[in-house]
Design a protein around this motif. Structure first.
Motif, PDB file in Angstrom:
ATOM      1  N   PRO A   1       0.813  -1.246  -0.055  1.00  0.00           N
ATOM      2  CA  PRO A   1       0.000   0.147   0.192  1.00  0.00           C
ATOM      3  C   PRO A   1       0.680   1.331  -0.088  1.00  0.00           C
ATOM      4  O   PRO A   1       1.858   1.390   0.560  1.00  0.00           O
ATOM      5  N   PRO A   2       0.397   2.298  -0.512  1.00  0.00           N
ATOM      6  CA  PRO A   2      -1.101   2.688  -1.076  1.00  0.00           C
ATOM      7  C   PRO A   2      -1.256   1.992  -2.596  1.00  0.00           C
ATOM      8  O   PRO A   2      -2.299   1.479  -2.691  1.00  0.00           O
ATOM      9  N   ARG A   3      -0.060   1.965  -3.320  1.00  0.00           N
ATOM     10  CA  ARG A   3      -0.267   1.567  -4.844  1.00  0.00           C
ATOM     11  C   ARG A   3       0.583   1.191  -5.391  1.00  0.00           C
ATOM     12  O   ARG A   3       0.860   1.473  -6.485  1.00  0.00           O
TER      13      ARG A   3
ATOM     14  N   CYS B   1      21.761  16.331 -14.168  1.00  0.00           N
ATOM     15  CA  CYS B   1      21.252  16.950 -15.242  1.00  0.00           C
ATOM     16  C   CYS B   1      21.013  18.264 -15.160  1.00  0.00           C
ATOM     17  O   CYS B   1      20.254  18.888 -14.153  1.00  0.00           O
ATOM     18  N   HIS B   2      21.619  19.324 -16.049  1.00  0.00           N
ATOM     19  CA  HIS B   2      21.824  20.583 -15.956  1.00  0.00           C
ATOM     20  C   HIS B   2      20.242  21.099 -15.999  1.00  0.00           C
ATOM     21  O   HIS B   2      20.053  22.405 -15.618  1.00  0.00           O
ATOM     22  N   ASN B   3      19.577  20.423 -17.182  1.00  0.00           N
ATOM     23  CA  ASN B   3      18.111  21.178 -17.384  1.00  0.00           C
ATOM     24  C   ASN B   3      17.042  20.590 -16.466  1.00  0.00           C
ATOM     25  O   ASN B   3      15.852  20.723 -16.775  1.00  0.00           O
ATOM     26  N   ALA B   4      17.337  19.677 -15.202  1.00  0.00           N
ATOM     27  CA  ALA B   4      16.336  19.550 -14.275  1.00  0.00           C
ATOM     28  C   ALA B   4      15.935  20.488 -13.410  1.00  0.00           C
ATOM     29  O   ALA B   4      16.891  21.143 -12.799  1.00  0.00           O
ATOM     30  N   ILE B   5      14.752  20.864 -13.501  1.00  0.00           N
ATOM     31  CA  ILE B   5      14.317  22.327 -12.803  1.00  0.00           C
ATOM     32  C   ILE B   5      13.428  21.984 -11.543  1.00  0.00           C
ATOM     33  O   ILE B   5      13.785  22.776 -10.678  1.00  0.00           O
ATOM     34  N   ILE B   6      12.706  20.821 -11.414  1.00  0.00           N
ATOM     35  CA  ILE B   6      11.881  20.614 -10.198  1.00  0.00           C
ATOM     36  C   ILE B   6      11.667  19.052 -10.147  1.00  0.00           C
ATOM     37  O   ILE B   6      11.402  18.573 -11.143  1.00  0.00           O
ATOM     38  N   GLN B   7      11.389  18.575  -8.960  1.00  0.00           N
ATOM     39  CA  GLN B   7      11.005  17.335  -8.759  1.00  0.00           C
ATOM     40  C   GLN B   7       9.638  17.145  -8.185  1.00  0.00           C
ATOM     41  O   GLN B   7       9.547  17.843  -7.049  1.00  0.00           O
ATOM     42  N   GLU B   8       8.942  16.213  -8.765  1.00  0.00           N
ATOM     43  CA  GLU B   8       7.627  15.912  -8.152  1.00  0.00           C
ATOM     44  C   GLU B   8       7.965  14.932  -7.097  1.00  0.00           C
ATOM     45  O   GLU B   8       9.020  14.020  -7.264  1.00  0.00           O
ATOM     46  N   GLN B   9       6.888  14.806  -5.843  1.00  0.00           N
ATOM     47  CA  GLN B   9       7.102  13.632  -4.804  1.00  0.00           C
ATOM     48  C   GLN B   9       5.878  13.520  -4.316  1.00  0.00           C
ATOM     49  O   GLN B   9       4.965  14.656  -4.330  1.00  0.00           O
ATOM     50  N   SER B  10       5.795  12.604  -3.651  1.00  0.00           N
ATOM     51  CA  SER B  10       4.435  12.323  -3.086  1.00  0.00           C
ATOM     52  C   SER B  10       3.792  12.342  -1.700  1.00  0.00           C
ATOM     53  O   SER B  10       3.003  11.904  -1.296  1.00  0.00           O
ATOM     54  N   LEU B  11       4.698  13.127  -0.870  1.00  0.00           N
ATOM     55  CA  LEU B  11       4.477  13.165   0.474  1.00  0.00           C
ATOM     56  C   LEU B  11       3.158  13.839   0.731  1.00  0.00           C
ATOM     57  O   LEU B  11       3.007  14.831   0.230  1.00  0.00           O
ATOM     58  N   GLY B  12       2.100  13.310   1.278  1.00  0.00           N
ATOM     59  CA  GLY B  12       0.953  13.869   1.519  1.00  0.00           C
ATOM     60  C   GLY B  12      -0.242  13.901   0.360  1.00  0.00           C
ATOM     61  O   GLY B  12      -1.076  14.270   0.508  1.00  0.00           O
ATOM     62  N   ILE B  13       0.262  13.241  -0.734  1.00  0.00           N
ATOM     63  CA  ILE B  13      -0.701  13.240  -1.926  1.00  0.00           C
ATOM     64  C   ILE B  13      -2.010  12.374  -1.500  1.00  0.00           C
ATOM     65  O   ILE B  13      -2.012  11.550  -0.661  1.00  0.00           O
ATOM     66  N   HIS B  14      -2.960  13.047  -2.412  1.00  0.00           N
ATOM     67  CA  HIS B  14      -4.261  12.286  -1.909  1.00  0.00           C
ATOM     68  C   HIS B  14      -4.199  10.692  -2.075  1.00  0.00           C
ATOM     69  O   HIS B  14      -5.411  10.167  -1.449  1.00  0.00           O
ATOM     70  N   TYR B  15      -3.447  10.101  -2.822  1.00  0.00           N
ATOM     71  CA  TYR B  15      -3.511   8.768  -2.974  1.00  0.00           C
ATOM     72  C   TYR B  15      -3.161   8.060  -1.853  1.00  0.00           C
ATOM     73  O   TYR B  15      -3.408   6.792  -1.628  1.00  0.00           O
ATOM     74  N   ASN B  16      -2.089   8.547  -1.051  1.00  0.00           N
ATOM     75  CA  ASN B  16      -1.275   8.014   0.138  1.00  0.00           C
ATOM     76  C   ASN B  16      -2.234   7.740   1.260  1.00  0.00           C
ATOM     77  O   ASN B  16      -1.931   8.512   2.187  1.00  0.00           O
TER      78      ASN B  16
ATOM     79  N   HIS C   1      -2.514  -4.699  -1.919  1.00  0.00           N
ATOM     80  CA  HIS C   1      -3.379  -3.660  -2.407  1.00  0.00           C
ATOM     81  C   HIS C   1      -4.095  -3.716  -3.774  1.00  0.00           C
ATOM     82  O   HIS C   1      -3.424  -4.709  -4.593  1.00  0.00           O
ATOM     83  N   ASN C   2      -5.036  -3.360  -4.138  1.00  0.00           N
ATOM     84  CA  ASN C   2      -5.710  -3.594  -5.654  1.00  0.00           C
ATOM     85  C   ASN C   2      -6.225  -2.097  -6.010  1.00  0.00           C
ATOM     86  O   ASN C   2      -7.176  -1.912  -6.446  1.00  0.00           O
ATOM     87  N   TRP C   3      -5.169  -1.377  -5.789  1.00  0.00           N
ATOM     88  CA  TRP C   3      -5.664   0.106  -6.473  1.00  0.00           C
ATOM     89  C   TRP C   3      -5.923   0.198  -7.659  1.00  0.00           C
ATOM     90  O   TRP C   3      -5.038  -0.204  -8.444  1.00  0.00           O
ATOM     91  N   LYS C   4      -7.322   1.027  -7.883  1.00  0.00           N
ATOM     92  CA  LYS C   4      -7.524   1.488  -9.199  1.00  0.00           C
ATOM     93  C   LYS C   4      -8.088   2.761  -9.376  1.00  0.00           C
ATOM     94  O   LYS C   4      -8.519   3.223  -8.422  1.00  0.00           O
ATOM     95  N   ASN C   5      -7.734   3.339 -10.462  1.00  0.00           N
ATOM     96  CA  ASN C   5      -8.143   4.641 -10.625  1.00  0.00           C
ATOM     97  C   ASN C   5      -9.616   4.694 -10.658  1.00  0.00           C
ATOM     98  O   ASN C   5     -10.245   3.850 -11.303  1.00  0.00           O
ATOM     99  N   PRO C   6     -10.457   6.045 -10.448  1.00  0.00           N
ATOM    100  CA  PRO C   6     -11.830   5.974 -10.385  1.00  0.00           C
ATOM    101  C   PRO C   6     -12.412   6.054 -12.099  1.00  0.00           C
ATOM    102  O   PRO C   6     -11.288   6.268 -12.757  1.00  0.00           O
ATOM    103  N   ILE C   7     -13.454   5.610 -12.104  1.00  0.00           N
ATOM    104  CA  ILE C   7     -14.072   5.840 -13.592  1.00  0.00           C
ATOM    105  C   ILE C   7     -15.005   6.733 -13.503  1.00  0.00           C
ATOM    106  O   ILE C   7     -16.058   6.642 -12.764  1.00  0.00           O
ATOM    107  N   TRP C   8     -14.988   7.626 -14.278  1.00  0.00           N
ATOM    108  CA  TRP C   8     -15.730   8.635 -14.259  1.00  0.00           C
ATOM    109  C   TRP C   8     -16.609   8.720 -15.543  1.00  0.00           C
ATOM    110  O   TRP C   8     -16.041   8.452 -16.664  1.00  0.00           O
ATOM    111  N   LYS C   9     -17.995   9.247 -15.483  1.00  0.00           N
ATOM    112  CA  LYS C   9     -18.808   9.507 -16.569  1.00  0.00           C
ATOM    113  C   LYS C   9     -19.342  10.818 -16.731  1.00  0.00           C
ATOM    114  O   LYS C   9     -19.495  11.426 -15.664  1.00  0.00           O
TER     115      LYS C   9
END
Length: 381
Positions: A12-14, A302-317, A364-372
Motif C-alpha cells: 500500500p497505497p499503490r 542533469c543541468h536542465n532538471a528544474i523541479i522534482q515531483e514527490q508524493s508526500l501527503g498526496i491524496h492517493y497515500n 493492495h488492488n488500487w484502481k483509478n476511478p472511472i468517471w462518466k
C-alpha cells in the motif's frame, strides 16, 4: 558477481517494490509499477527477470538492451515500467558494489539539491488556497493541482470560471513568488484547452501539464502561442516517444517517469535529448521512495532538471505514505522548497525490508476511478 534471485512486494497505497539479490550479497531495490496495473507489471517483471538470472548486474546497458530488444513486441507502459524497476535495482546494486552513489557513476553532480513541489486538492480540487498555505508552512514553495473535473469536448464556461477562481485564490493568498503547476491530467480536449490557456495566462502558472493527451501532441502547436510553459511526458515511455515532441519545439518541460520510462538508463538519455532542444525537465513521480530516490540521482546529473515531483501527503497515500518504507526518514527532508541529493551508495536510501514484508501481506488492488459524463459517456480521469 551474478544475479541469483528476486522478490516482488505489492505494498500500500499503490506501489510495487522489487528486490534483486546477487551471489556477492549485494542487493538492489527498484519500483516497477503503473498506477492501477501493479499486478500486470508484476507479471512482466517476472518474465524479464527469467532472462537475466545468472547475469552480471553491473552490465546495465547490455541487460537493458537485452530486456528491451530481445522481444519482438516492445515499449508501452507495462513493459517499460517493468524494465524501469529492474534497471533501478541494477543501478542500486552497482552503486553499492562500487561504494558510490548512482550520480557519481553517471558523471557526478551538477547540483547539490533540487526544488520540489507538493500536490494539493485531490482529484476534484477543493479548498486549494488553504491547502497551498498548509504545504507552504511545511517548507514547499511550489504546488501542483488538478485543474478540472470532467470536461466534455465543448463544455460550460462555468467550469472554466471554476478553474480560474481556484488558481486565483492560490495566487492571491500566496503571492507571485509561489509556483503553481496546473495539471490538466489529459481530461481536457483541444477546444477547451485553448479557452483555459487564455483565461489562465494572466495568473502566470509555473506550467500547465498534459494540456491534452499525448496521442494529441500535435495540438500543442495551437497552445504554444500563449506564454504559459507547456509540460508533458508522463505517458511517454521511451526516447522514441519523445523524438517528435522535442523536434516539433512546442513543449517547454518534459516529465519522464523513472518508474515508467525505462528507468535511470533510459531517462538519462531522454533528459539529455531534451537539453539539446533547450527543454527543461521535471520528472514525474507521484510514487514511492525508491522511485523518488532514482529521480534524485538522475536530477543531480542533469543541468536542465528544474523541479522534482514527490508524493508526500498526496491524496492517493491513504494507507501508507512516502517515508513509511525507509529507515532514515530524514533522507527526503524538504528545506525551503528544496531536497538534498542523497549521497549514500546506490540509490542512497535504506529500505525497511521487514516493514515492506509486513505491508505486502495486506497488499493492495488500487484502481483509478472511472468517471462518466452526465450523458453516460466515459470521461477522461
Amino acid at each position: 558477481m551474478k544475479i541469483t534471485s528476486y522478490e516482488l512486494y505489492q505494498v500500500p497505497p499503490r506501489w510495487l517494490f522489487l528486490k534483486i539479490t546477487t551471489d556477492s550479497g549485494h542487493t538492489g531495490w527498484g519500483e516497477p509499477v503503473i498506477e492501477g496495473k501493479a499486478a500486470t507489471v508484476k507479471a512482466a517483471v517476472a518474465e524479464l527477470m527469467d532472462q537475466i538470472i545468472g547475469e552480471d548486474p553491473c552490465n546495465i546497458e547490455g541487460l537493458w538492451n537485452q530486456m528491451y530488444r530481445s522481444s519482438f513486441y516492445r515499449g508501452g507502459p507495462i513493459l517499460m515500467s517493468a524494465i524501469a524497476g529492474i534497471d533501478q535495482a541494477l543501478w542500486d546494486i552497482k552503486g553499492k558494489h562500487l561504494n558510490a552513489p548512482v550520480h557519481q557513476l553517471l558523471g557526478g553532480k551538477a547540483r547539490e539539491k533540487i526544488k520540489v513541489y507538493s500536490w494539493i486538492g485531490g482529484d476534484r480540487p477543493t479548498d486549494v488556497a488553504l491547502e497551498a498555505q498548509k504545504v507552504s508552512d511545511k517548507g514547499f514553495t511550489a504546488i501542483k493541482m488538478n485543474a478540472t473535473e470532467e470536461l466534455q469536448y465543448i463544455d460550460d464556461f462555468k467550469k472554466v470560471q471554476d478553474v480560474v477562481e481556484r488558481v486565483s485564490a492560490i495566487r492571491e493568498k500566496m503571492g507571485d513568488g509561489f509556483g503553481i503547476g496546473i495539471d490538466f491530467h489529459g481530461r481536457v480536449h483541444k477546444p477547451m484547452a485553448k479557452i483555459l490557456f487564455k483565461e489562465l495566462e494572466s495568473l502566470h502558472p509555473l506550467f500547465i501539464e498534459e494540456p491534452v493527451l499525448p496521442e494529441h501532441n500535435g495540438t500543442l502547436k495551437s497552445l504554444s502561442n500563449f506564454s504559459i510553459p507547456i509540460a508533458t511526458g508522463e505517458r511517454m515511455y521511451s526516447r522514441y516517444d519523445y523524438k517528435s515532441v522535442l523536434a516539433d519545439g512546442y513543449v517547454d518541460i518534459i516529465q519522464p517517469d523513472l518508474s515508467h520510462a525505462g528507468g535511470i538508463t533510459e531517462c538519462k538519455k531522454i533528459i539529455s535529448m531534451a537539453e539539446a532542444y533547450d527543454v527543461a525537465v521535471a520528472p514525474h513521480c507521484p510514487l514511492g521512495p525508491i522511485a523518488l530516490a532514482a529521480c534524485l540521482q538522475v536530477d543531480a546529473t542533469c543541468h536542465n532538471a528544474i523541479i522534482q515531483e514527490q508524493s508526500l501527503g498526496i491524496h492517493y497515500n491513504k494507507d501508507n505514505d512516502l517515508l513509511d518504507y525507509v529507515k532514515n526518514r530524514s533522507i527526503f527532508e524538504y528545506d525551503n522548497g528544496f531536497v538534498k541529493i542523497p549521497d549514500a551508495p546506490g540509490l542512497g536510501i535504506e529500505i525497511d525490508e521487514d516493514y515492506v514484508k509486513e505491508r505486502a501481506k495486506e497488499s493492495h488492488n488500487w484502481k483509478n476511478p472511472i468517471w462518466k459524463h452526465k450523458d453516460g459517456s466515459i470521461a477522461e480521469w
